[in-house]
Write an enzyme that holds these catalytic residues in place. Structure first.
Site, PDB file in Angstrom:
ATOM      1  N   GLY A 647      -7.207   4.922   8.278  1.00 25.82           N
ATOM      2  CA  GLY A 647      -6.798   4.376   7.000  1.00 25.82           C
ATOM      3  C   GLY A 647      -7.298   2.959   6.887  1.00 25.82           C
ATOM      4  O   GLY A 647      -7.897   2.418   7.819  1.00 25.82           O
ATOM      5  N   GLY A 648      -7.048   2.327   5.730  1.00 26.68           N
ATOM      6  CA  GLY A 648      -7.490   0.964   5.560  1.00 26.68           C
ATOM      7  C   GLY A 648      -6.839   0.020   6.539  1.00 26.68           C
ATOM      8  O   GLY A 648      -7.380  -1.031   6.878  1.00 26.68           O
ATOM      9  N   LYS A 651      -5.892   2.895  12.587  1.00 27.14           N
ATOM     10  CA  LYS A 651      -6.013   4.284  13.016  1.00 27.14           C
ATOM     11  C   LYS A 651      -4.656   4.915  13.280  1.00 27.14           C
ATOM     12  O   LYS A 651      -3.652   4.235  13.448  1.00 27.14           O
ATOM     13  CB  LYS A 651      -6.870   4.384  14.280  1.00 27.14           C
ATOM     14  CG  LYS A 651      -8.340   4.057  14.060  1.00 27.14           C
ATOM     15  CD  LYS A 651      -9.145   4.321  15.310  1.00 27.14           C
ATOM     16  CE  LYS A 651     -10.629   4.085  15.060  1.00 27.14           C
ATOM     17  NZ  LYS A 651     -11.446   4.374  16.266  1.00 27.14           N
ATOM     18  N   ASP A 762       4.374   5.829  -5.441  1.00 28.62           N
ATOM     19  CA  ASP A 762       3.019   6.293  -5.104  1.00 28.62           C
ATOM     20  C   ASP A 762       3.022   7.795  -4.809  1.00 28.62           C
ATOM     21  O   ASP A 762       2.467   8.250  -3.811  1.00 28.62           O
ATOM     22  CB  ASP A 762       2.476   5.516  -3.910  1.00 28.62           C
ATOM     23  CG  ASP A 762       0.946   5.550  -3.847  1.00 28.62           C
ATOM     24  OD1 ASP A 762       0.325   5.863  -4.876  1.00 28.62           O
ATOM     25  OD2 ASP A 762       0.389   5.259  -2.775  1.00 28.62           O
TER      26      ASP A 762
END
Length: 959
Positions: A647-648, A651, A762
């Site tokens: 991911g941004g 890990k 989200d």
């Protein structure tokens, strides 16, 4: 009198210690110092000392002790780029956005940089392009656009076989396109290049047929606004990867369009206007990806209305002016789901114009001036947008019909980002502006130029809000401190490029730092940022940024006076003290003690507890604290074998606790303090919510400068991966209903039973996980927001979420309620039915379904939109109509018109019974698994996942 041996010894120690402490290669330091000496204005404020890497000089990026990147944007620098640049032998990025005299930028200096990967120049270069650039064999990006280069394109550039992005647009280049002539290379050798941007030059001659071949990977071919002659070569039809094609505004381009142009089935934008093309009107049948078509003002043979008019499902803009097309326009043209603009003036369309009652809600302009239309049938709902029929027989003299009036200037103002202030906005200082979030700050300004957008309506928010949201997402992922984005005054310039004014406002401060500006300018200029495909290729020109506190203000005179001061200090006996201090610093930098870790842990404790508000103190019921050594052990030292996602933020690793429980260990990039708010939010919320349809937080780690979350292991990936086929899990209709029901129950629990109630903010398919029984679990609470003790009402907050799922009412008002989750869930429901991305290539799934629904037909007439994996038989999708009705209620524009999540759960439970579902959540018999090692869901694509600090120092591969 001679110096004492003791003094000489101390001086030698000082020199050696200073050399050790300077992490940067001495050659690189000398090179940067020499470059700065040739600038006319002051250098960046912290460009002093002998350690650019360790001293974090503004705009300088390093790997180890070597300088790999120079990024200087909008800092007001000017002067020459000297030969000292060749000292930087490891330089891979060179981005200058300042006024520079290219006379000192010699060919050999550039070419001595054997490993240079990207040159990004937005300056005022003139003269010819150095042919020695062809020696830079590792070059990936060559962007020399928006300069004053003249002369021809060097044939040697055909040697750049690793080139991905080739941009020479907006210069004064002349001559022909070079191709291999048996001796010299040419552009036909660049088979791996995806972008040829050569527009707005003075290139001439025929377009060589050998320049195109079937093994080329071109996606953008821009040859517009030149002086090419001859015809378009038929080899163009071999470029089956092409997405954008611009041959427009070449007044000498003639001959027929190749008949095989409809082989370009991925083409989205086609520009052929304002040339002398002849032959039949091109046949665009089968080009289903086309969204923008302009073939106006050519010399095609007279023809009847082509059959492909109504077969382009993605079409937003059709420009066919002055082409002698005759016949009656088909009614279906006006009901294409995405169509926005039809400019068809100066043709021979005749008979009755029938718009019908099912015209597209996006259709804003129908321009049919100077045709032969004799009557009009609009339809029951009366088309109320702009219709222009001036110059047709239907408009007899004296007619007072609105459509017979000469079109005046539009009273619609171009789009501008909405500003919503809950209170009276503050009065800003003269150098500040009011941001969209109503904060006074000094914005970074610039202009975005989009060379081929797939839309034409400059008033609709739906064409610009996706860009704002996408940019904020990217800034958040890369840790760029941008609070809000203001886009305003869009217009199409003389070159048919969309031009936008852009203002970026800083987050948590009144103005950006010089490093911030360097990072932002680099990100927008080297294609690190990729906008949604509906905007097409772009480039960015930033304005000079004014710093209030002399950030760029260290003068050279002060720099040159440092030597006498140092000598005087040495003569005064300070050498000994300096040497001691240097040694202490050396030891401190080289030796990491446990105290640093202890201090870091202490800072989190005080940060968590220092507020007097009970709501800010994390509630840690059910979540345990892990040490870093514990997590290192259960993940086998974070081995690659246990790496199950990215991911941004970093890990995700699979781990096994001593009890045998499998866990997912989500590790943020080491040493980063970024993302602390999201990290804390997830701990605080997940530790006090417990439901079978909400992912469980096992614990967390704040040890040894780490931010790590430990979750239950959910083995079957995300709902998104199942819908796209990436996970190997195939979901039939009944299973999809059960997954949606499980997700709805999890969200309803957050809204109605959590204390206080929680808005997720989200909800999307990549945040719904599937366990071993394919039961749904809602995940990723980094953006979640408690509603308050009363549990109802609304919260005024900065807008966050994911483009495509975002509630438009929340976006416009910044008032967050639980109905914002309901909207996102409705989008997810439509995604489950169609397996399409909510927002892709300008097509919004909500809009598409609303336009396509026909309740008089079985399955509501949605056969073309339904995921083919589900099959088309109504009996296989019992309850589909009720499911679609519920989804459309969830995405009503007004939150008050949407159901609660409790109501959603009740209705989906009835649908599950209709579909024949019984028993607990378990795998459907018609469901299949594929053997795989799934990418773990916690590696997802949330735009607000926290990531490692700073801009990337390694190459970002373009998509």
């Amino acid at each position: 009198m001679g110096l004492s041996p003791w003094f000489v010894f101390l001086c030698s120690v000082l020199v050696q210690v200073s050399s050790i402490l300077a992490d940067t290669d001495s050659g690189d330091t000398s090179g940067l110092t020499g470059i700065a000496a040739n600038w006319d204005k002051n250098t960046p404020s912290n460009w002093n000392g002998n350690d650019p890497c360790g001293g974090k000089w503004i705009g300088i990026m390093c790997t180890g002790n070597r300088v790999i990147s120079i990024r200087l944007s909008s800092l007001g620098l000017s002067g020459t780029l000297s030969g000292d640049i060749q000292s930087l032998s490891e330089l891979t990025y060179l981005y200058e956005n300042y006024s520079i005299n290219s006379s000192a930028y010699t060919h050999l200096e550039l070419c001595s940089l054997a490993f240079l990967c990207r040159i990004l120049v937005g300056c005022s270069f003139s003269g010819e392009i150095p042919p020695e650039l062809g020696q830079l064999s590792q070059l990936r990006f060559l962007s020399l656009n928006s300069n004053k280069f003249s002369g021809s394109i060097p044939a040697s550039l055909g040697n750049l076989s690793n080139l991905y992005w080739f941009d020479l647009a907006d210069n004064k280049l002349t001559g022909t396109l070079p191709v291999f002539d048996g001796t010299n290379p040419g552009l036909d050798n660049l088979t791996s290049t995806k972008h040829f941007h050569f527009g707005v030059n003075q290139l001439s001659g025929p377009i060589p047929s050998q320049i195109f071949s079937s093994n080329m990977k071109l996606i953008h071919l821009l040859l517009d606004n030149n002086n090419f002659s001859g015809s378009i070569p038929p080899t163009l039809g071999l470029l089956n990867t092409l997405e954008v094609l611009r041959f427009d505004n070449n007044p000498q381009l003639s001959g027929p369009v190749p008949s095989n142009i409809n082989n370009l089935t991925k083409l989205a934008e086609l520009h052929l206007q304002n040339s002398k093309l002849t032959g039949p009107l091109p046949d665009l049948t089968g080009m289903s990806a086309l969204s923008f078509v302009d073939m106006s003002n050519n010399s095609f043979n007279a023809s009847n209305v082509p059959s492909w008019f109504t077969t382009l499902p993605s079409l937003t803009s059709l420009f066919l002016e002055n082409l002698h097309i005759s016949g009656q326009l088909p009614q279906a043209l006006f009901s294409l789901p995405a169509v926005q603009t039809l400019r068809l003036r100066g043709n021979r369309f005749n008979g009755t114009l029938t718009i019908g009652s099912d015209f597209s809600t996006q259709l804003d302009l129908i321009d049919l001036q100077d045709n032969q239309i004799s009557s009009l049938t609009v339809g029951a709902s009366q088309y109320s947008k702009t219709l222009i029929l001036v110059g047709n027989p239907i408009c007899v003299p004296g007619s007072n019909e609105k459509y017979c009036m000469a079109p005046g200037q539009s009273n619609l103002t171009p789009y501008s980002t909405a500003r919503n202030c809950s209170v009276l906005p503050p009065q800003c200082l003269s150098n500040q502006l009011l941001s969209p979030t109503c904060i006074c700050a000094v914005p970074y300004r610039g202009t975005l130029f989009f060379r081929s957008p797939s839309f034409s309506d400059l008033n609709s928010a739906s064409n610009f809000v996706p860009l704002e949201q996408d940019m904020k997402t990217k800034f958040a992922k890369l840790k760029v401190p941008v609070d809000s984005i203001n886009i305003h005054d869009p217009f199409f310039n003389a070159n048919s490029n969309l031009q936008l004014s852009l203002e970026l406002f800083p987050s948590g401060k009144v103005q950006f730092t010089a490093q911030d500006i360097s990072d932002i300018g680099f990100m927008l200029s080297n294609q690190t940022y990729k906008p949604p495909s509906m905007y097409g290729p772009y480039y960015f020109i930033g304005q000079q940024y004014t710093f209030a506190d002399d950030v760029i203000g260290q003068s050279k005179s002060k720099s040159t006076n440092r030597l006498p001061l140092i000598i005087g200090a040495s003569a005064g006996g300070a050498v000994l003290a300096l040497a001691v201090v240097a040694l202490v610093i050396f030891i401190a930098r080289r030796k990491r003690t446990p105290k640093r870790t202890e201090d870091r842990s202490q800072s989190f404790v005080s940060w968590d507890m220092k507020s007097t508000s009970a709501s800010t103190i994390p509630q840690l019921r059910g979540a345990r604290t892990f040490t870093f050594d514990e997590l290192r052990k259960i993940t086998n030292n974070f081995s690659e074998a246990n790496d199950i996602g990215n991911g941004g933020y970093g890990k995700v690793y699979r781990g096994t606790l001593p009890s045998g429980q499998l866990v997912a260990v989500k590790r943020s990039e080491q040493g980063s303090l970024q993302g602390s708010l999201e990290f804390r939010t997830e701990i605080e919320l997940l530790s006090r919510v417990h439901h079978k349809n909400v992912v469980s937080l096992v614990g967390f780690c704040l040890d040894q400068e780490e931010q790590i979350l430990v979750y239950e292991y959910v083995p079957n990936g995300t709902l998104k991966e199942s819908l796209t086929g990436k996970s190997g899990v195939r979901l039939d209709w009944r299973r999809r209903l059960r997954v949606v029901l499980g997700a709805a129950k999890g969200i309803a629990y957050l809204h109605e039973l959590a204390d206080p109630p929680i808005v997720h903010r989200d909800i999307k398919s990549s945040n719904v996980l599937l366990d071993e029984r394919l039961s749904a679990k809602v995940s990723d609470f980094g953006l979640s927001k408690p509603l308050g003790e009363d549990g109802r009402g609304q919260v005024t907050t900065q807008v966050k979420g994911t483009m495509g799922y975002l509630d438009p009412e929340y976006y416009m008002t910044q008032q967050l309620t639980e109905k914002s989750d309901v909207y996102s869930f409705g989008v997810l429901m439509l995604e489950v039915v169609t397996a399409r991305k909510p927002l892709e290539r300008g097509r919004y799934i909500v809009r598409e379904v609303k336009a396509a629904v026909d309740r008089s037909k079985d399955m509501y007439g949605l056969h073309e939109l339904i995921d083919p994996v589900l099959g088309a038989a109504p009996t296989a999708m019992a309850g589909l109509e009720q499911f679609v009705d519920l989804a459309l209620r969830c995405v009503e524009e007004a939150g008050a018109d949407r159901p609660s999540m409790g109501e959603v759960v009740s209705e989906i439970e009835r649908m599950v019974k209709m579909a024949g579902g019984t028993g607990p959540d378990s795998a459907s018999n018609s469901m299949s698994y594929a053997s795989r090692t799934p990418r773990h869901p916690y590696g997802g694509d949330s735009p607000f996942d926290y990531s490692g600090g700073g801009m990337p120092s390694t190459r970002v591969e373009p998509k």
